[in-house]
Design an enzyme around this catalytic site. Sequence first.
Site, PDB file in Angstrom:
ATOM      1  N   SER A 234      18.174 143.593  74.657  1.00  0.00           N
ATOM      2  CA  SER A 234      18.121 142.352  75.879  1.00  0.00           C
ATOM      3  C   SER A 234      17.360 142.854  77.444  1.00  0.00           C
ATOM      4  CB  SER A 234      19.543 142.074  76.036  1.00  0.00           C
ATOM      5  OG  SER A 234      20.623 143.164  76.378  1.00  0.00           O
ATOM      6  N   HIS A 264      23.214 143.789  68.230  1.00  0.00           N
ATOM      7  CA  HIS A 264      23.471 144.095  69.618  1.00  0.00           C
ATOM      8  C   HIS A 264      24.543 143.179  70.171  1.00  0.00           C
ATOM      9  CE1 HIS A 264      22.087 144.983  73.636  1.00  0.00           C
ATOM     10  NE2 HIS A 264      21.119 144.013  73.892  1.00  0.00           N
ATOM     11  N   HIS A 310      25.810 153.816  67.861  1.00  0.00           N
ATOM     12  CA  HIS A 310      25.247 153.478  68.973  1.00  0.00           C
ATOM     13  C   HIS A 310      23.713 154.106  68.757  1.00  0.00           C
ATOM     14  CE1 HIS A 310      23.979 152.720  73.037  1.00  0.00           C
ATOM     15  NE2 HIS A 310      24.835 151.707  72.994  1.00  0.00           N
ATOM     16  N   ARG A 319      33.267 152.775  77.904  1.00  0.00           N
ATOM     17  CA  ARG A 319      33.700 151.216  78.038  1.00  0.00           C
ATOM     18  C   ARG A 319      34.853 150.803  77.109  1.00  0.00           C
ATOM     19  NH1 ARG A 319      27.984 148.578  77.688  1.00  0.00           N
ATOM     20  NH2 ARG A 319      28.132 150.053  75.990  1.00  0.00           N
ATOM     21  N   ASP A 365      31.824 147.028  71.912  1.00  0.00           N
ATOM     22  CA  ASP A 365      32.090 145.948  71.200  1.00  0.00           C
ATOM     23  C   ASP A 365      33.499 146.004  70.379  1.00  0.00           C
ATOM     24  OD1 ASP A 365      30.140 144.490  72.551  1.00  0.00           O
ATOM     25  OD2 ASP A 365      28.754 145.137  70.943  1.00  0.00           O
TER      26      ASP A 365
HETATM   27  N1  HAX Z   1      28.592 151.051  59.909  1.00  0.00           N
HETATM   28  C1  HAX Z   1      27.832 151.369  58.829  1.00  0.00           C
HETATM   29  N2  HAX Z   1      26.520 151.977  58.879  1.00  0.00           N
HETATM   30  C2  HAX Z   1      26.005 152.542  60.057  1.00  0.00           C
HETATM   31  C3  HAX Z   1      26.788 152.241  61.280  1.00  0.00           C
HETATM   32  C4  HAX Z   1      28.063 151.430  61.383  1.00  0.00           C
HETATM   33  N3  HAX Z   1      28.829 151.205  62.337  1.00  0.00           N
HETATM   34  N4  HAX Z   1      25.900 152.547  62.286  1.00  0.00           N
HETATM   35  C5  HAX Z   1      25.022 153.223  62.091  1.00  0.00           C
HETATM   36  N5  HAX Z   1      25.028 153.031  60.514  1.00  0.00           N
HETATM   37  C6  HAX Z   1      23.936 153.584  59.582  1.00  0.00           C
HETATM   38  C7  HAX Z   1      22.649 152.606  60.010  1.00  0.00           C
HETATM   39  O1  HAX Z   1      22.554 151.224  59.169  1.00  0.00           O
HETATM   40  C8  HAX Z   1      21.561 153.508  59.403  1.00  0.00           C
HETATM   41  O2  HAX Z   1      21.396 153.152  57.945  1.00  0.00           O
HETATM   42  P1  HAX Z   1      20.079 153.361  57.155  1.00  0.00           P
HETATM   43  O3  HAX Z   1      19.773 154.595  57.352  1.00  0.00           O
HETATM   44  O4  HAX Z   1      20.492 152.914  55.826  1.00  0.00           O
HETATM   45  O5  HAX Z   1      19.337 152.312  57.844  1.00  0.00           O
HETATM   46  C9  HAX Z   1      21.938 154.950  59.549  1.00  0.00           C
HETATM   47  O6  HAX Z   1      23.613 154.905  59.806  1.00  0.00           O
HETATM   48  C10 HAX Z   1      21.359 155.547  60.785  1.00  0.00           C
HETATM   49  O7  HAX Z   1      21.691 154.725  61.910  1.00  0.00           O
HETATM   50  P2  HAX Z   1      21.835 155.393  63.554  1.00  0.00           P
HETATM   51  O8  HAX Z   1      20.519 155.988  63.750  1.00  0.00           O
HETATM   52  O9  HAX Z   1      23.039 155.875  63.291  1.00  0.00           O
HETATM   53  O10 HAX Z   1      21.835 153.988  64.266  1.00  0.00           O
HETATM   54  P3  HAX Z   1      20.706 152.893  64.884  1.00  0.00           P
HETATM   55  O11 HAX Z   1      20.419 153.740  66.167  1.00  0.00           O
HETATM   56  O12 HAX Z   1      19.748 152.733  64.040  1.00  0.00           O
HETATM   57  O13 HAX Z   1      21.536 151.759  65.137  1.00  0.00           O
HETATM   58  C11 HAX Z   1      23.568 150.427  65.802  1.00  0.00           C
HETATM   59  C12 HAX Z   1      22.443 151.647  66.112  1.00  0.00           C
HETATM   60  C13 HAX Z   1      24.351 150.185  67.075  1.00  0.00           C
HETATM   61  C14 HAX Z   1      22.545 149.172  65.608  1.00  0.00           C
HETATM   62  C15 HAX Z   1      24.255 150.720  64.521  1.00  0.00           C
HETATM   63  O14 HAX Z   1      25.042 151.623  64.883  1.00  0.00           O
HETATM   64  C16 HAX Z   1      24.886 149.648  64.239  1.00  0.00           C
HETATM   65  O15 HAX Z   1      24.404 148.804  63.353  1.00  0.00           O
HETATM   66  N6  HAX Z   1      26.279 149.631  64.408  1.00  0.00           N
HETATM   67  C17 HAX Z   1      26.924 148.197  64.190  1.00  0.00           C
HETATM   68  C18 HAX Z   1      26.719 147.207  64.903  1.00  0.00           C
HETATM   69  C19 HAX Z   1      27.103 147.541  66.471  1.00  0.00           C
HETATM   70  O16 HAX Z   1      28.340 147.691  66.725  1.00  0.00           O
HETATM   71  N7  HAX Z   1      26.395 147.061  67.348  1.00  0.00           N
HETATM   72  C20 HAX Z   1      26.557 147.120  68.781  1.00  0.00           C
HETATM   73  C21 HAX Z   1      25.858 148.127  69.388  1.00  0.00           C
HETATM   74  C22 HAX Z   1      26.302 148.336  70.709  1.00  0.00           C
HETATM   75  C23 HAX Z   1      25.390 147.081  71.798  1.00  0.00           C
HETATM   76  O17 HAX Z   1      24.227 147.160  71.783  1.00  0.00           O
HETATM   77  N8  HAX Z   1      26.286 146.228  71.978  1.00  0.00           N
HETATM   78  O18 HAX Z   1      25.554 145.141  72.585  1.00  0.00           O
END
Ligand code: HAX
Length: 436
Positions: A234, A264, A310, A319, A365
């Site tokens: 964002s 996000h 994250h 937080r 979150d």
């Molecule tokens: N559950 C399952 N798998 C997860 C995971 C979770 N909570 N978090 C990461 N992974 C997986 C990823 O999907 C990725 O899998 P692939 O290799 O198969 O694609 C792998 O672990 C490596 O990812 P990463 O490097 O740890 O994480 P990224 O930096 O790519 O992504 C995210 C960060 C926050 C998007 C990710 O951890 C996620 O999808 N979390 C769940 C959704 C979430 O809570 N989002 C909110 C984040 C905070 C925020 O921005 N709030 O606004």
Amino acid sequence: MAKTLKEKLGGMIPKLREDRAKLMKLHGAVKISEATIAQAIGGMRGIKGMVCDTSVVEPDTGLIIRGNPIMKIKDRLPEEIFWCLLIGKFPTKDELAQFQTELKRNGKVPDYVWKVLKAMPATSHPMAMLDTAILAMENESAFRKAYSKGMNKMDYWIPTLEDAMRIMGTIHTIAAGVYRIKYHKAKLIKPSRVLDWAADYAKMLGLPPHKGETADMMRLYLTLHCDHEGGNVSANTCHTVGSALSDPFYAVSAGLNGLAGPLHGLANQECLNWILQTMKKFKGAPTEQQIRDYAWETLNSGKVIPGYGHAVLRVTDPRFTAFNAFGKKYMKDDPVFQTVDRVFTIVPQVLKEHGKAANPWPNVDAGSGALLYYYGLREFEYYTVLFSVSRSMGMLSQQVLNRALGTPITRPKSVSTDWLWAQVNNKGRNTPLPKK
Ligand code: HAX
């Protein structure tokens, strides 16, 4: 009489400009980052290629606002936080009072915004409603008007700040209106002349006050979500759109569209959904074993566990810790809160065993939804709107500073996949190219 935000900022800008010019002139060629193919393909993770002075997020400490770790300033009012994001210090009592009055002076939501919202389909997502309303209000933009009349570059920050005040002054009222229109909560509640930003928002939503606890929860919520440096979807989107000199209404609306994604800001609606599904499946607050089973079921079906992981953090998000402490103080016997708390003890272990997520710990979150639910805000599809109201502070303060510093239009270089293969082969690897 205390200085206004504009006077205070205006006094700081010459020095900020001088320092920026000196850094560019003397040290512009110093290298700060290199990029690998994995980073270019992987969302530019970790590449240092933009500047943001409002806050930093360190993997092992979490959010730091202008040098203050978020846990140390969590009890400050959101208005104080906005001031600090821009100025670098907290306002005095008089400065705060004056700023709050100025925000209220900017609080009128034009009638056409309500008409637009009421015309939207009943099935519209509350985030689509909020973002549409902010965009519709672009008609009010002081920046656009001043720019079209012809304006000196040095003055860009002035109407940008005016627009920021207009958005800050109205976004909580618009957001509360979105809630009441979308969920048919009788008529809109007008803003108060005396309440602070967060308490007024809670009141306009129509939430029961719970002897002041609801307002306290809202202050905490709006303070904790205020900013998360510049590279998140964002903030980065808002920055890029704003860098084309699109005014703050365009830029904030665009940034919020990014916040509406499930990876996000939408994760907070997904999180409570996941918690409630667990409770539904196990008919009440689940045991640790039941949470473990459900977490594996989620992962094995190819889904993420919302609220965990994250892109930058590698520890429990402070937080989340702040929300959890609030929950323990005010609602420790509530089954939804208890489930969130229990999930926190189980899911990191499961994610570690799963072995994919770089960070198995909860992010912001994971915990906030239980508090909102407890205080009567049960339409969890709405939760990202609350996040947006808060995050507008970070996006707006970053944009005002960028206009003050004359930050140029964003234009990173993209490369083609063929170019990447050519780099590999130029390094003597001579890997055969994939067949087309
Ligand atoms: N559950 C399952 N798998 C997860 C995971 C979770 N909570 N978090 C990461 N992974 C997986 C990823 O999907 C990725 O899998 P692939 O290799 O198969 O694609 C792998 O672990 C490596 O990812 P990463 O490097 O740890 O994480 P990224 O930096 O790519 O992504 C995210 C960060 C926050 C998007 C990710 O951890 C996620 O999808 N979390 C769940 C959704 C979430 O809570 N989002 C909110 C984040 C905070 C925020 O921005 N709030 O606004």
